[in-house]
Design an enzyme around this catalytic site. Sequence first.
Site: not given
Length: 337
Positions: A117, A141, A145
């Site tokens: 991301s 989050y 990644k």
Amino acid sequence: MKILITGGAGYIGSTIASALADAGHTPILLDSLITGREEFAKLHTFYHADIADQDAVRQIFEDHPDIYATIHCAALIVVPESVEKPYEYYTENVVKSMRFFKQLADLGHHRVVFSSSAAIYDVVPGFMVREDSPLMPLSPYSRTKYMMEMVLKDFCKAYGLNAIALRYFNPIGADPKMRTGLHIQYPSHLIGKLVSVALGHEEVFNLTGVDWPTRDGSGLRDYIHVWDLAQAHLKAVENFEKAITQGAEEEGLPYIVINLGSGNGVTVKEFVAAFEKVYGQKVPVAIKPPRPGDVAGAYANADRAEKLLGWKAELSIEEGIRDALKWGKVRDTIIHY
Ligand SMILES: NC(=O)c1ccc[n+]([C@@H]2O[C@H](COP(=O)([O-])OP(=O)(O)OC[C@H]3O[C@@H](n4cnc5c(N)ncnc54)[C@H](O)[C@@H]3O)[C@@H](O)[C@H]2O)c1
């Protein structure tokens, strides 16, 4: 080619599956349906299992020893939820993904394309980020990644994996043929909110943050049609060896990071104006302060994707908005909540 797609019943994985199938390839889906949709899964060969279920994963490769590569989309993806439930996010996105990658290496299925991301980038002057721009993941989050990129790189060195990490910018739209699209019933991001207002589910669009150092004060993003994103995955598996060879030259490792964005920065105000143009009506807007964790934004330098994958975004934000609106109208006839 046969391609395994984890998270293939989700928004992006299902679109990738359609793009691969349309190009004559065979997608094999693996999804736990923790957030994904059975209605999407049943369009292709589907294994209903968790990525951490090692027996199920072994079975898939026994059934399909000719799988060429794995596209790993499975993850939990809601930023505010990751702040409240970091244990769940690190377990699903890091612990399980790490075990899954190790199993792929052990099984000798070493080609991996990973859904990373652009949320891991730091904000830089001018807002354009290249793959080597500084990173600053701000939420649990985005840290999952970032961590998985590091894990993949180390696994490429130690266990013979070959990996392409694709850093997605902001996907919008739906499959242009309306087979799949955004499935979340009450989306919280920009395009989802605008569609909700347009369909009369919400009264007003909250524009959060108008004092950023951008050309009009609103946040700046790089919106990319999900169909373009899916095409990039098609190119990534078709040009896998070329991309990996480049990674080996640059990093001395069969690992490479590639931005997937349009290369254009669009502010929230500009996006709302584009939405109103496509929708044909004004949208009621309320100005609000930024939400915790919001940042001014970033857009992609997408040169590497063009050079290595022969891919660049082709669809406009207007086409993304048109397809999101179309999908908003048909969604409830396809998905049975
Ligand atoms: N949507 C975005 O804006 C965006 C932006 C950048 C990166 N990404 C990444 O793209 C990928 C796909 O995102 P999406 O928008 O399609 O999300 P999504 O929630 O629609 O899809 C994720 C899918 O993964 C499945 N899944 C989750 N955990 C699993 C597990 N342990 N085992 C098997 N299946 C599991 C879910 O059921 C779901 O179908 C994610 O990795 C996400 O982090 C998304």
